[in-house]
Design a protein around this motif. Structure first.
Motif, short mmCIF file in Angstrom:
data_model
loop_
_atom_site.label_atom_id
_atom_site.label_comp_id
_atom_site.label_asym_id
_atom_site.label_seq_id
_atom_site.Cartn_x
_atom_site.Cartn_y
_atom_site.Cartn_z
N SER A 1 -77.34 -35.29 32.66
CA SER A 1 -77.39 -34.40 31.97
C SER A 1 -77.82 -33.80 30.70
N ARG B 1 -73.14 -27.25 28.29
CA ARG B 1 -72.41 -27.15 29.74
C ARG B 1 -71.04 -26.34 29.04
N ASP C 1 -76.55 -27.27 34.41
CA ASP C 1 -77.48 -27.94 35.03
C ASP C 1 -76.32 -28.20 36.70
N ASP C 2 -74.95 -27.60 36.93
CA ASP C 2 -74.37 -27.88 38.18
C ASP C 2 -73.75 -26.42 38.26
N ILE D 1 -70.69 -25.07 37.42
CA ILE D 1 -69.65 -25.57 36.66
C ILE D 1 -68.52 -24.47 36.68
N ASP E 1 -64.56 -29.24 39.29
CA ASP E 1 -64.59 -30.67 39.58
C ASP E 1 -64.43 -31.70 38.81
N THR F 1 -69.89 -38.99 41.40
CA THR F 1 -70.57 -38.67 42.09
C THR F 1 -71.07 -39.51 43.49
N TRP G 1 -70.94 -25.98 45.33
CA TRP G 1 -71.27 -27.36 43.91
C TRP G 1 -72.11 -27.66 44.08
N GLY H 1 -75.55 -26.17 43.07
CA GLY H 1 -75.74 -26.13 41.87
C GLY H 1 -76.82 -27.26 41.30
N LYS H 2 -76.47 -28.17 42.38
CA LYS H 2 -77.39 -28.92 41.83
C LYS H 2 -79.15 -29.01 41.03
N CYS H 3 -79.63 -29.46 40.50
CA CYS H 3 -80.70 -29.47 40.18
C CYS H 3 -81.85 -31.12 40.67
#
Length: 360
Positions: free
Chosen positions: A17, A87, A113-114, A116, A120, A197, A265, A268-270
């Motif tokens: 990240s 973050r 970038d998530d 958040i 999690d 992950t 969730w 939101g992943k990039c």
């Protein structure tokens, strides 16, 4: 020169990240008038404690040491022009340090970038989940002068609390990401991620099982990023991620996969895994979730696959055609070069910094 304090959890070259969100831009920023300090709170030694079950005394020591480090950052915050928070400023549910930064003379950039704002927690730290407060994300956003969001989904969330938002996609250093050729007589289907992950890799086990039964010894499977992962059914022993071996390990993959559940969730992943594969001209298949549908034009620069049957069909096409793998791979790299490379975004990065602290 203007001065920036980058506030993050991990040391340089440790966290994907951080690496793919801001570390790749540091030298460019310095060349264009921004000197910087990098303040992280988790050392290599701390890693071995923080991400193991138990070890609560060791984790308490990390907490106390980290608190002291952030206090020092807060005390000198006004000596910077910009404080860049990646973050969160601290690993608990508190926004104490972010509030101190926002009251300083420095402008604050918050980068994420998530998704958040959703809970999690690493499985090994479930018992410490009460210390976390993902809902603090909205408070950090509201405190900040500018938001760097990794995609539109994240920007939409941030816009509820702050209007000064810039979308900065996660990017690849394409000068470094060049494929290392290898000769082999089997097709490698691979996944790259981390121990947090690995559940997303396992989300694809049903279609991978079908592919294994269909093609037998014509294919094999590779997992990068979780060295503790073992799957005897697929003859997988996970290999660790290291900066030194990253390109070599990824280059072994002929077909890169990014299976995801269609949940909040994942939205939101990039798309980092897919972008890494594509940058190395690796044929890529992703679940059509979130930004993946923007990155991939199905059948042109990669494949999108939703159902198990779709995954089996598109994996089969790629296994059986090296020409198709090559075509999608080359087009995928072009996509990264044009839209998701450091070189394609670095001037935007600089422009946004200059907007916050205009040149005299």
């Amino acid at each position: 020169m203007k001065k920036v304090l980058f506030v993050a959890a991990h040391r340089p070259n440790r966290s994907p990240s951080q690496k793919f969100r801001f570390e790749q831009y540091l030298s460019f920023l310095k060349e264009h008038g921004y000197d910087y300090d990098f303040s992280y709170i988790i050392s290599a030694k701390d890693d071995h404690i923080l991400y193991q079950p138990g070890k609560y005394l060791g984790k308490l020591a990390i907490f106390l040491k980290s608190s002291f480090k952030r206090w020092k950052d807060a005390m000198k915050a006004s000596s910077y022009d910009i404080i860049f928070i990646q973050r969160e400023g601290f690993m608990t549910g508190s926004t104490f340090f972010e509030k101190r930064f926002s009251k300083s003379k420095a402008k604050v950039i918050f980068d994420f970038d998530d998704a958040i704002w959703l809970q999690d927690v690493s499985p090994v730290n479930n018992k410490l989940a009460w210390l976390k407060n993902p809902d603090k994300t909205k408070d950090i956003i509201a405190l900040s002068d500018m938001i760097f969001a990794g995609n539109q989904y994240l920007a939409d969330y941030a816009s509820k609390f702050n209007q000064n938002i810039r979308i900065i996609p996660t990017t690849i250093d394409t000068k470094r990401y060049t494929r290392i050729p290898s000769q082999k007589d089997k097709v490698c289907i691979g996944w790259s991620g981390s121990f947090t992950t690995i559940k997303h890799f396992e989300y694809g086990l049903d279609f991978l099982r079908a592919i294994k039964n269909k093609y037998k010894d014509k294919v094999y499977f590779k997992v990068i990023g979780d060295p503790n992962y073992v799957n005897e059914e697929f003859s997988i022993q996970g290999v660790p991620w290291t900066e030194e071996s990253e390109i070599k390990e990824l280059s072994e993959i002929d077909i890169g996969i990014m299976p995801l559940p269609n949940d909040e969730w994942a939205k939101g992943k990039c798309g980092l895994k897919g972008l890494q594969y594509m940058a190395l001209e690796t044929a890529t298949i992703m679940s059509p979730v979130g930004v993946n549908t923007t990155i991939v034009r199905d059948g042109e620069n990669g494949f999108l696959a939703d159902s198990t049957d779709e995954w089996i069909e598109k994996l089969s096409q790629l296994i059986e055609s090296s020409e198709l793998r090559e075509k999608l791979g080359k087009n995928g790299r072009e996509t990264v070069l044009d839209n998701y490379s450091v070189s394609s975004q670095q001037n935007n990065y600089l422009k946004y910094f200059d907007e916050l602290v205009p040149k005299q």
